[in-house]
Design a protein around this motif. Structure first.
Motif, PDB file in Angstrom:
ATOM      1  N   MET A   6       0.829  -1.216   0.000  1.00  0.00           N
ATOM      2  CA  MET A   6       0.000   0.000   0.000  1.00  0.00           C
ATOM      3  C   MET A   6       0.858   1.260   0.000  1.00  0.00           C
ATOM      4  SD  MET A   6      -3.282  -0.805   0.173  1.00  0.00           S
ATOM      5  CE  MET A   6      -4.185   0.435   1.082  1.00  0.00           C
ATOM      6  N   CYS A   7       2.129   1.131   0.333  1.00  0.00           N
ATOM      7  CA  CYS A   7       3.028   2.306   0.280  1.00  0.00           C
ATOM      8  C   CYS A   7       4.453   1.770   0.148  1.00  0.00           C
ATOM      9  CB  CYS A   7       2.874   3.173   1.532  1.00  0.00           C
ATOM     10  SG  CYS A   7       3.350   2.369   3.081  1.00  0.00           S
ATOM     11  N   GLU A 107      -4.809   3.790   7.222  1.00  0.00           N
ATOM     12  CA  GLU A 107      -6.126   4.425   7.185  1.00  0.00           C
ATOM     13  C   GLU A 107      -6.831   4.143   5.868  1.00  0.00           C
ATOM     14  OE1 GLU A 107      -4.594   7.416  10.623  1.00  0.00           O
ATOM     15  OE2 GLU A 107      -4.550   8.121   8.541  1.00  0.00           O
ATOM     16  N   ASP A 108      -6.080   4.114   4.759  1.00  0.00           N
ATOM     17  CA  ASP A 108      -6.675   3.736   3.452  1.00  0.00           C
ATOM     18  C   ASP A 108      -7.233   2.315   3.540  1.00  0.00           C
ATOM     19  OD1 ASP A 108      -5.830   6.156   2.499  1.00  0.00           O
ATOM     20  OD2 ASP A 108      -4.141   5.356   1.318  1.00  0.00           O
ATOM     21  N   LEU A 110      -8.200   0.652   6.173  1.00  0.00           N
ATOM     22  CA  LEU A 110      -9.379   0.594   7.054  1.00  0.00           C
ATOM     23  C   LEU A 110     -10.615   1.153   6.354  1.00  0.00           C
ATOM     24  CD1 LEU A 110      -7.588   1.540  10.395  1.00  0.00           C
ATOM     25  CD2 LEU A 110      -8.748  -0.633   9.891  1.00  0.00           C
ATOM     26  N   GLU A 111     -10.394   2.150   5.450  1.00  0.00           N
ATOM     27  CA  GLU A 111     -11.544   2.684   4.702  1.00  0.00           C
ATOM     28  C   GLU A 111     -12.084   1.666   3.698  1.00  0.00           C
ATOM     29  OE1 GLU A 111      -9.877   7.144   5.027  1.00  0.00           O
ATOM     30  OE2 GLU A 111     -10.296   6.433   2.978  1.00  0.00           O
ATOM     31  N   MET A 112     -11.181   0.811   3.198  1.00  0.00           N
ATOM     32  CA  MET A 112     -11.623  -0.144   2.152  1.00  0.00           C
ATOM     33  C   MET A 112     -12.262  -1.393   2.757  1.00  0.00           C
ATOM     34  SD  MET A 112      -8.612  -0.213  -0.648  1.00  0.00           S
ATOM     35  CE  MET A 112      -7.323   0.963  -0.493  1.00  0.00           C
ATOM     36  N   LEU A 113     -12.103  -1.559   4.065  1.00  0.00           N
ATOM     37  CA  LEU A 113     -12.643  -2.790   4.692  1.00  0.00           C
ATOM     38  C   LEU A 113     -14.147  -2.639   4.978  1.00  0.00           C
ATOM     39  CD1 LEU A 113      -9.771  -3.821   7.116  1.00  0.00           C
ATOM     40  CD2 LEU A 113     -10.701  -5.145   5.222  1.00  0.00           C
TER      41      LEU A 113
END
Ligand SMILES: CC(=O)N[C@@H](Cc1ccccc1Cl)C(=O)N1CCC[C@]12C=C[C@@H]1CC[C@@H](C(=O)N3CCC[C@@H]4C=C[C@H]5CC[C@@H](C(=O)O)N5C(=O)[C@H]43)N1C2=O
Length: 113
Positions: A6-7, A107-108, A110-113
């Motif tokens: 993710m990064c 945080e990205d 967690l937003e996609m879950l």
């Protein structure tokens, strides 16, 4: 490759909180910096944190990111979370920038879950 980072890799000392002794311990055989990242499984849409020691590649963290996870930026360079059961992980980042980048990836996820 079914998992994507993710990064870019962030350098951090991976720690685990010992509840009994009430103190932080280095994850893995020896203290030291690891390359940590959040990986997304592109088919299952699941996420996990994986960290490998810079020195010898030892996997010192391999932790699922669950939707209820509360990610705590305790300080600008020390972030921590519970694995939903009983383990508390702490990441002592080398730099603020890497801490922010990793937290953004978390945080990205967690937003996609
Ligand atoms: C409600 C809740 O769950 N709260 C959790 C946190 C949390 C909140 C919300 C969601 C998830 C979580 Cl996980 C909680 O408070 N937890 C989780 C286990 C450990 C701890 C409990 C007590 C101790 C007291 C001091 C404090 C601490 O650990 N630090 C202070 C801040 C940075 C400081 C930085 C670095 C590390 C490197 C070693 C040690 C040192 O610097 O030598 N240290 C520190 O001392 C670090 N604690 C914690 O964080």
């Amino acid at each position: 490759m079914s998992e994507k980072a993710m990064c870019s890799n962030c350098k951090a000392s991976v720690m685990i909180y010992d509840d009994a002794e009430r103190k932080w311990k280095s994850a893995g055989r020896t203290p030291g910096l690891s390359n940590v990242n959040v990986y997304r499984h592109m088919v299952q849409n699941t996420f996990r944190v994986v960290g490998r020691k810079e020195q010898d590649g030892e996997v010192v963290i391999n932790c699922a990111v669950i939707s209820q996870l509360k990610y705590n930026r305790a300080t600008p360079t020390f972030h921590q979370w519970r694995d939903g059961v009983r383990t508390v992980y702490g990441l002592n980042f080398s730099t603020h920038d890497e801490a922010n980048m990793f937290a953004g990836a978390m945080e990205d996820a967690l937003e996609m879950l």
